[in-house]
Design a protein around this motif. Structure first.
Motif, PDB file in Angstrom:
ATOM      1  N   UNK A  18       0.818  -1.231   0.000  1.00  0.00           N
ATOM      2  CA  UNK A  18       0.000   0.000   0.000  1.00  0.00           C
ATOM      3  C   UNK A  18       0.846   1.272   0.000  1.00  0.00           C
ATOM      4  N   UNK A  19       2.157   1.163   0.327  1.00  0.00           N
ATOM      5  CA  UNK A  19       2.979   2.383   0.342  1.00  0.00           C
ATOM      6  C   UNK A  19       3.509   2.688  -1.056  1.00  0.00           C
ATOM      7  N   UNK A  20       3.544   3.973  -1.376  1.00  0.00           N
ATOM      8  CA  UNK A  20       4.084   4.406  -2.667  1.00  0.00           C
ATOM      9  C   UNK A  20       4.678   5.805  -2.506  1.00  0.00           C
ATOM     10  N   UNK A  21       5.695   6.112  -3.336  1.00  0.00           N
ATOM     11  CA  UNK A  21       6.311   7.445  -3.266  1.00  0.00           C
ATOM     12  C   UNK A  21       5.636   8.346  -4.294  1.00  0.00           C
ATOM     13  N   UNK A  22       5.213   9.523  -3.834  1.00  0.00           N
ATOM     14  CA  UNK A  22       4.545  10.502  -4.707  1.00  0.00           C
ATOM     15  C   UNK A  22       5.293  11.827  -4.656  1.00  0.00           C
ATOM     16  N   UNK A  23       5.132  12.603  -5.716  1.00  0.00           N
ATOM     17  CA  UNK A  23       5.587  13.990  -5.681  1.00  0.00           C
ATOM     18  C   UNK A  23       4.409  14.832  -5.217  1.00  0.00           C
ATOM     19  N   UNK A  24       4.624  15.629  -4.168  1.00  0.00           N
ATOM     20  CA  UNK A  24       3.528  16.460  -3.633  1.00  0.00           C
ATOM     21  C   UNK A  24       4.035  17.886  -3.448  1.00  0.00           C
ATOM     22  N   UNK A  25       3.090  18.832  -3.484  1.00  0.00           N
ATOM     23  CA  UNK A  25       3.455  20.246  -3.307  1.00  0.00           C
ATOM     24  C   UNK A  25       3.333  20.616  -1.831  1.00  0.00           C
ATOM     25  N   UNK A  26       4.318  21.354  -1.338  1.00  0.00           N
ATOM     26  CA  UNK A  26       4.263  21.829   0.055  1.00  0.00           C
ATOM     27  C   UNK A  26       4.360  23.348   0.036  1.00  0.00           C
ATOM     28  N   UNK A  27       3.413  23.993   0.725  1.00  0.00           N
ATOM     29  CA  UNK A  27       3.416  25.458   0.782  1.00  0.00           C
ATOM     30  C   UNK A  27       4.351  25.965   1.868  1.00  0.00           C
ATOM     31  N   UNK A  28       4.406  27.272   2.011  1.00  0.00           N
ATOM     32  CA  UNK A  28       5.216  27.882   3.073  1.00  0.00           C
ATOM     33  C   UNK A  28       4.594  27.553   4.430  1.00  0.00           C
ATOM     34  N   UNK A  29       5.411  27.463   5.497  1.00  0.00           N
ATOM     35  CA  UNK A  29       4.815  27.199   6.816  1.00  0.00           C
ATOM     36  C   UNK A  29       3.868  28.331   7.215  1.00  0.00           C
ATOM     37  N   UNK A  30       2.704  27.948   7.748  1.00  0.00           N
ATOM     38  CA  UNK A  30       1.716  28.937   8.198  1.00  0.00           C
ATOM     39  C   UNK A  30       2.164  29.503   9.555  1.00  0.00           C
ATOM     40  N   UNK A  31       1.401  30.452  10.059  1.00  0.00           N
ATOM     41  CA  UNK A  31       1.712  31.018  11.382  1.00  0.00           C
ATOM     42  C   UNK A  31       1.739  29.886  12.413  1.00  0.00           C
ATOM     43  N   UNK A  32       2.761  29.866  13.232  1.00  0.00           N
ATOM     44  CA  UNK A  32       2.881  28.842  14.279  1.00  0.00           C
ATOM     45  C   UNK A  32       3.495  27.548  13.792  1.00  0.00           C
ATOM     46  N   UNK A  33       3.860  27.486  12.502  1.00  0.00           N
ATOM     47  CA  UNK A  33       4.459  26.252  11.953  1.00  0.00           C
ATOM     48  C   UNK A  33       5.934  26.475  11.606  1.00  0.00           C
ATOM     49  N   UNK A  34       6.651  25.347  11.449  1.00  0.00           N
ATOM     50  CA  UNK A  34       8.018  25.403  10.929  1.00  0.00           C
ATOM     51  C   UNK A  34       8.139  24.404   9.784  1.00  0.00           C
ATOM     52  N   UNK A  35       9.052  24.704   8.843  1.00  0.00           N
ATOM     53  CA  UNK A  35       9.365  23.764   7.758  1.00  0.00           C
ATOM     54  C   UNK A  35      10.534  22.904   8.227  1.00  0.00           C
ATOM     55  N   UNK A  36      10.367  21.564   8.131  1.00  0.00           N
ATOM     56  CA  UNK A  36      11.418  20.633   8.552  1.00  0.00           C
ATOM     57  C   UNK A  36      11.869  19.824   7.348  1.00  0.00           C
ATOM     58  N   UNK A  37      13.181  19.801   7.107  1.00  0.00           N
ATOM     59  CA  UNK A  37      13.755  18.898   6.103  1.00  0.00           C
ATOM     60  C   UNK A  37      14.070  17.603   6.836  1.00  0.00           C
ATOM     61  N   UNK A  38      13.343  16.529   6.485  1.00  0.00           N
ATOM     62  CA  UNK A  38      13.455  15.275   7.229  1.00  0.00           C
ATOM     63  C   UNK A  38      14.743  14.538   6.852  1.00  0.00           C
TER      64      UNK A  38
END
Ligand code: NAP
Length: 326
Positions: A18-38
């Protein structure tokens, strides 16, 4: 918007299918959020149960799996202190992706000196071991604890925490060849979990009865473990690796007044106060910085090979780690 790769599942079933790799769009972090490079994430039994549709709660599909992982903060949204940028953090869900935005209050900051590969296994299993050892009994130095599935990451963390606190562990395992590695971690006794285990354990304990048993197997092994406990002792169940139901003889309740409790870290974290949560993670990080909780790694896979990684993780003998980005 930025395009990143993320693992997704659109239906539940055989985890590797059931797992698959997809390309997805990520927006800028909203107020109170941070962007994390995993960077790194382990594959835990809970991830497999989630993919199978057999976990304690379900999420709307499609979903990104991964109940824990470690990454580095690369940008912050409105209202978030810029000092977060560059810090290693532990995320609590949707970890199997190259990048994502998380609410800053959901993150655990990793102290300096612990790298991402070591840190990626610190959010779930060591805190579970810590809570199990502190929530159900007021243990004193020299007290015994008994546990099954002692080779698991939780079981190994139980051994390392108990050694640091001066508590003794009686460890039930499926594999005789696990004894040496558990003794090297600080296990006081290791017994193969089979019908003769009860007599062997009684001989080792020499008249002492543990007040706390930690059960991650269920079925007959759980009954055997409960049978070792002192009158009014507690069996805390936190896993069900055998997928067999608990069987509790009536006499355990009538004559011995054993207490059967459950523990789920997710619920605990939702209800714990910030200071309770900090106390647990401070304890975990303190021991991690002294070398505890090193993952016993069975294999490492890049994100692109997630299906093989998931299939390998079902075979056991250590953790499979996903390298999410370099
Ligand atoms: N309640 C919570 O909040 C919470 C939090 C964390 C983990 N957990 C649970 O704790 C358990 C351990 O998680 P983990 O990440 O530490 O596991 P892990 O490191 O992946 O190890 C799995 C363990 O399960 C044993 N095992 C596998 N299949 C088994 C079976 N059929 N019968 C008996 N033992 C079996 C393995 O023994 P071998 O070494 O012999 O293969 C190993 O000790 C899981 O059930 C997990 O869901 C619960």
């Amino acid at each position: 918007m930025q395009t990143i790769r993320a693992v997704r599942y659109h239906s539940t079933g055989d985890p590797a299918r059931v797992v698959q790799v997809y390309e997805v769009a990520v927006g800028e972090p909203a107020a109170g959020e941070v962007r994390v490079r995993m960077l790194w994430a382990p594959i835990n039994p809970a991830d497999l149960n989630m993919l199978e549709g057999k976990y304690g709660e379900s999420r709307p599909l499609p979903d990104v799996p991964g109940n824990e992982g470690c990454g580095r903060v690369v940008s912050v949204g409105g209202g978030v202190d810029e000092s977060w940028i560059g810090r290693l953090v532990l995320v609590d869900r949707m970890a199997w992706r190259e990048e994502g935005n998380w609410p800053v209050e959901s993150l655990i900051a990793v102290p300096a000196g612990i790298d991402a590969r070591r840190a990626c296994v610190l959010r779930v299993n060591p805190p579970t071991a810590w809570c199990l050892l502190h929530a159900f009994a007021d243990l004193k130095p020299g007290d015994w604890i008994a546990q099954n599935a002692a080779t698991s990451a939780v079981g190994r963390a139980v051994i390392e925490i108990a050694r640091a606190k001066g508590w003794k562990t009686l460890n039930l395992v499926r594999r005789r060849d696990a004894a040496d590695e558990l003794r090297a971690l600080g296990a006081d006794a290791v017994v193969v979990d089979r019908p003769e285990a009860a007599d062997e354990a009684v001989a080792i304990l020499g008249g002492t009865k543990p007040r706390l048993g930690l059960n991650a197997v269920g079925g007959v092994p759980a009954t055997r473990l409960a049978g070792l406990l002192a009158e009014r002792g507690t069996l805390a169940t936190y896993g069900a690796m055998s997928k067999e139901a608990l069987k509790i003889p009536n006499g355990f309740l009538i004559f011995r007044d054993l207490d059967f409790r459950g523990f789920w870290l997710t619920r605990w974290l939702r209800t714990a106060s910030p200071s309770e949560r900090d106390a647990v993670f401070d304890g975990v990080f303190h021991l991690a910085s002294r070398g505890c909780f090193a993952p016993r790694v069975a294999a490492e896979f890049p994100l692109s090979e997630v299906a093989s990684a998931v299939a390998r993780s079902g075979e056991g003998r250590g953790k499979v780690l996903l390298q999410l980005t370099m």
